[in-house]
Design an enzyme around this catalytic site. Structure first.
Site, mmCIF file in Angstrom:
data_model
loop_
_atom_site.group_PDB
_atom_site.id
_atom_site.type_symbol
_atom_site.label_atom_id
_atom_site.label_comp_id
_atom_site.label_asym_id
_atom_site.label_seq_id
_atom_site.Cartn_x
_atom_site.Cartn_y
_atom_site.Cartn_z
ATOM 1 N N ASP A 40 0.845 -1.196 0.000
ATOM 2 C CA ASP A 40 0.000 0.000 0.000
ATOM 3 C C ASP A 40 0.879 1.245 0.000
ATOM 4 O OD1 ASP A 40 -3.255 0.214 0.739
ATOM 5 O OD2 ASP A 40 -2.122 2.084 0.992
ATOM 6 N N ASP A 63 4.125 2.856 -4.121
ATOM 7 C CA ASP A 63 3.160 3.507 -5.015
ATOM 8 C C ASP A 63 3.132 2.659 -6.283
ATOM 9 O OD1 ASP A 63 1.790 4.958 -6.883
ATOM 10 O OD2 ASP A 63 2.739 6.874 -6.408
ATOM 11 N N ILE A 64 2.056 1.924 -6.480
ATOM 12 C CA ILE A 64 2.033 0.935 -7.576
ATOM 13 C C ILE A 64 1.884 1.560 -8.961
ATOM 14 C CG2 ILE A 64 1.282 -1.035 -6.176
ATOM 15 C CD1 ILE A 64 -1.574 -0.518 -7.355
ATOM 16 N N TYR A 157 -12.813 5.914 -14.559
ATOM 17 C CA TYR A 157 -12.781 4.701 -13.738
ATOM 18 C C TYR A 157 -13.433 3.531 -14.483
ATOM 19 C CZ TYR A 157 -14.085 1.856 -9.591
ATOM 20 O OH TYR A 157 -14.269 0.861 -8.669
ATOM 21 N N LYS A 161 -11.482 0.182 -15.635
ATOM 22 C CA LYS A 161 -11.870 -1.144 -15.134
ATOM 23 C C LYS A 161 -12.257 -2.074 -16.289
ATOM 24 C CE LYS A 161 -11.483 -0.616 -10.591
ATOM 25 N NZ LYS A 161 -10.342 -1.222 -9.871
HETATM 26 N N1 LIG Z 1 -15.831 0.243 -2.488
HETATM 27 C C1 LIG Z 1 -16.615 0.128 -3.570
HETATM 28 O O1 LIG Z 1 -17.784 0.533 -3.587
HETATM 29 C C2 LIG Z 1 -16.067 -0.528 -4.807
HETATM 30 C C3 LIG Z 1 -16.974 -0.873 -5.815
HETATM 31 C C4 LIG Z 1 -16.476 -1.472 -6.962
HETATM 32 C C5 LIG Z 1 -15.127 -1.717 -7.093
HETATM 33 N N2 LIG Z 1 -14.267 -1.361 -6.103
HETATM 34 C C6 LIG Z 1 -12.845 -1.603 -6.293
HETATM 35 O O2 LIG Z 1 -12.358 -2.334 -5.198
HETATM 36 C C7 LIG Z 1 -11.014 -1.956 -4.935
HETATM 37 C C8 LIG Z 1 -10.882 -1.500 -3.498
HETATM 38 O O3 LIG Z 1 -11.787 -0.437 -3.278
HETATM 39 P P1 LIG Z 1 -11.979 0.186 -1.818
HETATM 40 O O4 LIG Z 1 -13.199 1.023 -1.839
HETATM 41 O O5 LIG Z 1 -11.843 -0.900 -0.811
HETATM 42 O O6 LIG Z 1 -10.711 1.161 -1.794
HETATM 43 P P2 LIG Z 1 -10.101 2.024 -0.605
HETATM 44 O O7 LIG Z 1 -9.966 3.393 -1.136
HETATM 45 O O8 LIG Z 1 -10.860 1.808 0.662
HETATM 46 O O9 LIG Z 1 -8.655 1.374 -0.444
HETATM 47 C C9 LIG Z 1 -7.737 1.487 -1.481
HETATM 48 C C10 LIG Z 1 -6.355 1.286 -0.911
HETATM 49 O O10 LIG Z 1 -5.441 1.455 -1.990
HETATM 50 C C11 LIG Z 1 -4.363 2.271 -1.548
HETATM 51 N N3 LIG Z 1 -3.768 2.970 -2.661
HETATM 52 C C12 LIG Z 1 -4.269 4.040 -3.323
HETATM 53 N N4 LIG Z 1 -3.412 4.447 -4.270
HETATM 54 C C13 LIG Z 1 -2.343 3.610 -4.218
HETATM 55 C C14 LIG Z 1 -1.127 3.537 -4.934
HETATM 56 N N5 LIG Z 1 -0.841 4.396 -5.912
HETATM 57 N N6 LIG Z 1 -0.254 2.554 -4.621
HETATM 58 C C15 LIG Z 1 -0.532 1.662 -3.632
HETATM 59 N N7 LIG Z 1 -1.671 1.707 -2.903
HETATM 60 C C16 LIG Z 1 -2.564 2.664 -3.195
HETATM 61 C C17 LIG Z 1 -4.981 3.224 -0.536
HETATM 62 O O11 LIG Z 1 -4.012 3.769 0.342
HETATM 63 C C18 LIG Z 1 -5.997 2.323 0.161
HETATM 64 O O12 LIG Z 1 -5.419 1.685 1.278
HETATM 65 C C19 LIG Z 1 -10.664 -0.861 -5.941
HETATM 66 O O13 LIG Z 1 -10.002 -1.429 -7.046
HETATM 67 C C20 LIG Z 1 -12.015 -0.335 -6.348
HETATM 68 O O14 LIG Z 1 -12.006 0.236 -7.623
HETATM 69 C C21 LIG Z 1 -14.712 -0.777 -4.955
#
Ligand SMILES: NC(=O)c1ccc[n+]([C@@H]2O[C@H](COP(=O)([O-])OP(=O)(O)OC[C@H]3O[C@@H](n4cnc5c(N)ncnc54)[C@H](O)[C@@H]3O)[C@@H](O)[C@H]2O)c1
Length: 251
Positions: A40, A63-64, A157, A161
């Site tokens: 992360d 940072d990925i 987004y 995706k």
């Molecule tokens: N929560 C939703 O409603 C939802 C719905 C559909 C899809 N998703 C997908 O599920 C996944 C997780 O979503 P979430 O809501 O749990 O996300 P979140 O924002 O709660 O967590 C994302 C994590 O990624 C980390 N991150 C951000 N940029 C980064 C980088 N450049 N390098 C490394 N780490 C990084 C952040 O610090 C955080 O810990 C995502 O791919 C999102 O698109 C989420």
């Protein structure tokens, strides 16, 4: 949560493991007895979660979206000596609800970089390591927004995706001969802190009312799907998008 004894001792790398779905995945795979690498950008939080989990968990700050940083992170995983069996790319998301007409280029580029470019970079780094595993798995997290237009969201987004879904099909095609599967899960709106801040309670009620299962998703819905895709029983399932969205995708 179902128990998959074969996951015990396997090495699992999860990006975005400091929050939301990625954090839940790290906890879920740890509970199954796996070695879990939590990647992360948020160093403090990811370290705190790894420390709380215990000795089979290791935090790596990265940072990925940066190629050199991704290479260094995977070298750190190599040094731990557990190999790599399961790669879960969960980091992603967007920060602004915008129409195509209103979208600024900076937001477009940032969103494509985090969701699509980073998935490419991390999968590319994971491939040679996964080839050494007897049960290699790639699980990329996409979204219902990449499968259909279900509500106001981010066009960048959704486009990113959808790109991850197609990238994953290429991975499935290329890596099948090595016994590696590559799949996506496509979540519906899940009340992680980031998403809770983006929408109103009325938005959430409206979205839930359009879901055949009658509710929003929980992080456990997604972790259950990841565990299944990582299991030995899913060894012949590849190139699929597993819709963890309560049937919303077909509406
Ligand atoms: N929560 C939703 O409603 C939802 C719905 C559909 C899809 N998703 C997908 O599920 C996944 C997780 O979503 P979430 O809501 O749990 O996300 P979140 O924002 O709660 O967590 C994302 C994590 O990624 C980390 N991150 C951000 N940029 C980064 C980088 N450049 N390098 C490394 N780490 C990084 C952040 O610090 C955080 O810990 C995502 O791919 C999102 O698109 C989420």
């Amino acid at each position: 949560m179902a128990n998959y004894p074969e996951i015990m001792g396997r090495s699992v790398v999860i990006t975005g493991a400091a929050a939301g779905i990625g954090e839940a995945a790290a906890r879920g795979f740890y509970e199954q007895g796996a070695h879990v690498f939590l990647l992360d950008i948020d160093a403090g939080r990811v370290q705190a979660i790894a420390s709380e989990l215990g000795e089979r968990a290791q935090a790596i700050q990265v940072d990925i979206t940066h190629p050199e940083a991704v290479i260094k992170a995977f070298e750190a995983i190599d040094r731990a000596g557990h190999g790599l069996d399961i790669f879960i790319n969960c980091a992603g998301g967007y920060q602004k609800l915008l129409t195509v007409e209103k979208m600024d280029l900076e937001e477009w580029d940032k969103t494509i970089a985090l969701n699509l470019r980073a998935t490419f970079l991390c999968c590319q780094a994971a491939i040679p390591r996964l080839k050494k595993s007897s049960a290699g798995r790639i699980i990329n997290v996409t979204s219902i927004s990449g499968r259909t237009v279900h509500a106001a969201s981010s066009p960048a987004y959704g486009a990113a995706k959808a790109g991850v879904t197609q990238l994953t099909r290429f991975l499935a095609y290329e890596l099948g001969p090595f016994g590696i599967t590559a799949n996506t899960i496509a979540p519906l709106t899940t009340l992680t802190p980031r998403v809770a801040a983006l929408r109103t309670p009325e938005d959430f009620a409206r979205i839930a009312s359009q879901v055949p299962m009658g509710r929003l998703a929980t992080v456990d819905d997604h972790v259950a799907a990841m565990l299944y895709l990582a299991s030995d029983g899913a060894g012949f399932v590849t190139g699929v998008a597993l819709d963890t969205n309560g049937g919303r995708v077909m509406m």
